[in-house]
Design a protein around this motif. Structure first.
Motif, PDB file in Angstrom:
ATOM      1  N   ILE A 177       1.342  -1.497   0.407  1.00 50.30           N
ATOM      2  CA  ILE A 177      -0.101  -0.223  -0.005  1.00 50.30           C
ATOM      3  C   ILE A 177       1.195   1.236   0.400  1.00 50.30           C
ATOM      4  N   ASP A 178       0.847   2.144  -1.208  1.00 49.85           N
ATOM      5  CA  ASP A 178       1.560   3.782  -1.370  1.00 49.85           C
ATOM      6  C   ASP A 178       0.741   4.522   0.141  1.00 49.85           C
ATOM      7  N   HIS A 179       0.968   4.165   1.445  1.00 43.48           N
ATOM      8  CA  HIS A 179       0.630   4.834   2.305  1.00 43.48           C
ATOM      9  C   HIS A 179       1.012   4.170   3.470  1.00 43.48           C
ATOM     10  N   SER A 180       0.472   5.679   4.814  1.00 47.78           N
ATOM     11  CA  SER A 180       1.211   5.283   5.727  1.00 47.78           C
ATOM     12  C   SER A 180      -0.201   4.941   6.806  1.00 47.78           C
ATOM     13  N   TYR A 181      -1.315   4.550   6.470  1.00 50.66           N
ATOM     14  CA  TYR A 181      -2.567   3.894   6.736  1.00 50.66           C
ATOM     15  C   TYR A 181      -2.783   3.543   5.871  1.00 50.66           C
TER      16      TYR A 181
END
Length: 315
Positions: A177-181
Motif C-alpha cells: 500500500i503506497d500510504h502510511s495508513y
C-alpha cells in the motif's frame, strides 16, 4: 515503485504500508512534527475532558459537544499515528488483513462523526443566540445524549460498507500500500476486481456527509448572523459573535485541510505521491491538535479554569 520490486499475492494475510513513498530516508525526521502534533492533541483533548468534568459551570450542551469532539479527535489521531510511528521508527510495515480494514473503518467512521458534531455545535449556537430563553428547555441533557448517539450511529452505518466491500475483493496484484495508513482508495486499488462500486460509494458518502453537514451549518449561521445584526449596539454584536468564533475556527481547521487533500487527490494528477500522503496525514492530525488550543484560548470559561488550576498548583 517498479513491478520488479512488487510481490504478487492471492488474498494476502498482511499488507505492507510504505509510509511516505519517496521520502523513506526522511521518515525519522518526518516523525518529529507528527509525534509533536499527536502529543499536543493528547494533552489538549485530555485537558478539555478533565476541565469540563471537574467544573460544574461547564456542564452545558456546548461543552458536552466539545467533549464529544475531543474524544473523536483522540480516536482519529490514535487510529493512524501509532502504526505510522512504528513504520517510521522501527520499519514495522506489516499490518494484518483484518487490522487494515478495522483501521480504515475507524478513520472514515470518526471523520463522519466529527463532521456531525460540528453540526450539533452549530445548532447549539443557533439556539443559544436566536432562542436564548428556550436554550435550556430545547437542549436538555437527554436531547444532547440523543444527538450524540445519532451522530455516532450515522457515522458507523454510513462507513460500514467501506471495509465490508473492500474486504470482499480479491487482492492478487500486490500487497504493498503506497500510504502510511489503510486509506480506502489506496487499498481497493490493489484489488483484481472492479472496484468502481467502492469508488462511487466513497464519493457519494463524501458529498452526502459534507454537503448535508455544511448545509445545516450554513443555515444555522445565516440565522445567527441575522440575529447578531439585529442587535442595537456594535459592542453587543461583537460580544455575541465572539461566542461563535471558536466554533468557526474549529470548522475551518477541519474542513480546509480535508477539502484541500480531497481535491489534490482527485484532480492533482501531477502532484507527487508523497505530497498526497503527507496531506492525508496532516488533515487527520492537524484538527485534533488545533481544536483544544482554539477552545482553550478563545473560550473564557475554559481559560479561566485553566488559570485557576495552575494558580492553585503554584500557590
Amino acid at each position: 515503485m517498479s513491478d520488479s520490486n512488487k510481490t504478487y499475492f492471492t488474498n494476502p494475510s498482511t499488507f505492507i504500508l510504505l509510509g511516505i513513498p519517496g521520502l523513506e530516508a526522511a521518515h525519522v525526521w518526518i516523525s518529529i512534527p507528527f509525534c509533536t502534533m499527536y502529543a499536543i492533541a493528547i494533552l489538549g483533548n485530555v485537558t478539555i475532558l478533565f476541565i469540563v468534568k471537574k467544573e460544574p459551570s461547564l456542564h452545558e450542551p456546548m461543552f458536552y459537544f466539545l467533549c464529544m469532539l475531543a474524544i473523536t479527535d483522540l480516536v482519529l489521531s490514535t487510529s493512524i499515528l501509532l502504526k505510522m510511528l512504528a513504520i517510521f521508527w522501527f520499519n514495522s510495515r506489516e499490518i494484518d488483513f483484518s487490522a487494515c480494514f478495522t483501521q480504515m473503518y475507524f478513520i472514515h467512521c470518526f471523520t463522519a462523526v466529527e463532521s456531525g458534531i460540528f453540526v450539533a455545535m452549530a445548532f447549539d449556537r443557533y439556539v443559544a443566540i436566536c432562542h436564548p430563553l428556550r436554550h435550556s428547555t430545547i437542549l436538555t441533557n437527554p436531547i444532547v445524549t440523543k444527538i450524540g448517539i445519532t451522530v455516532l450511529l450515522r457515522g458507523c452505518i454510513l462507513m460500514l460498507p467501506h471495509p465490508f466491500l473492500a474486504s470482499q475483493w480479491s487482492y492478487c496484484r500486490t500487497n504493498i500500500i503506497d500510504h502510511s495508513y489503510c486509506e480506502h482508495m489506496a487499498v481497493v486499488k490493489l484489488g483484481c476486481s472492479d472496484f468502481r462500486i467502492s469508488s462511487y460509494y466513497g464519493l457519494f458518502v463524501v458529498f452526502f456527509v459534507a454537503s448535508l453537514d455544511l448545509f445545516f451549518i450554513a443555515g444555522s449561521y445565516i440565522q445567527i448572523l441575522r440575529a447578531i445584526f439585529s442587535l442595537p449596539t456594535k459592542d453587543a454584536r461583537l460580544k455575541t459573535f465572539r461566542t461563535c468564533s471558536s466554533h468557526l475556527c474549529v470548522i475551518s481547521a477541519s474542513y480546509i485541510p480535508s477539502l484541500f487533500s480531497f481535491l489534490t487527490h482527485r484532480f492533482g494528477h501531477n502532484v507527487p505521491l508523497y505530497f498526497h500522503v503527507l496531506m492525508a496525514n496532516v488533515y487527520l492530525l492537524l484538527p485534533p491538535m488545533l481544536n483544544p488550543i482554539i477552545y482553550g484560548v478563545r473560550t473564557k470559561q475554559i481559560r479561566d479554569r485553566l488559570l485557576r488550576l495552575f494558580t492553585h498548583k503554584g500557590a
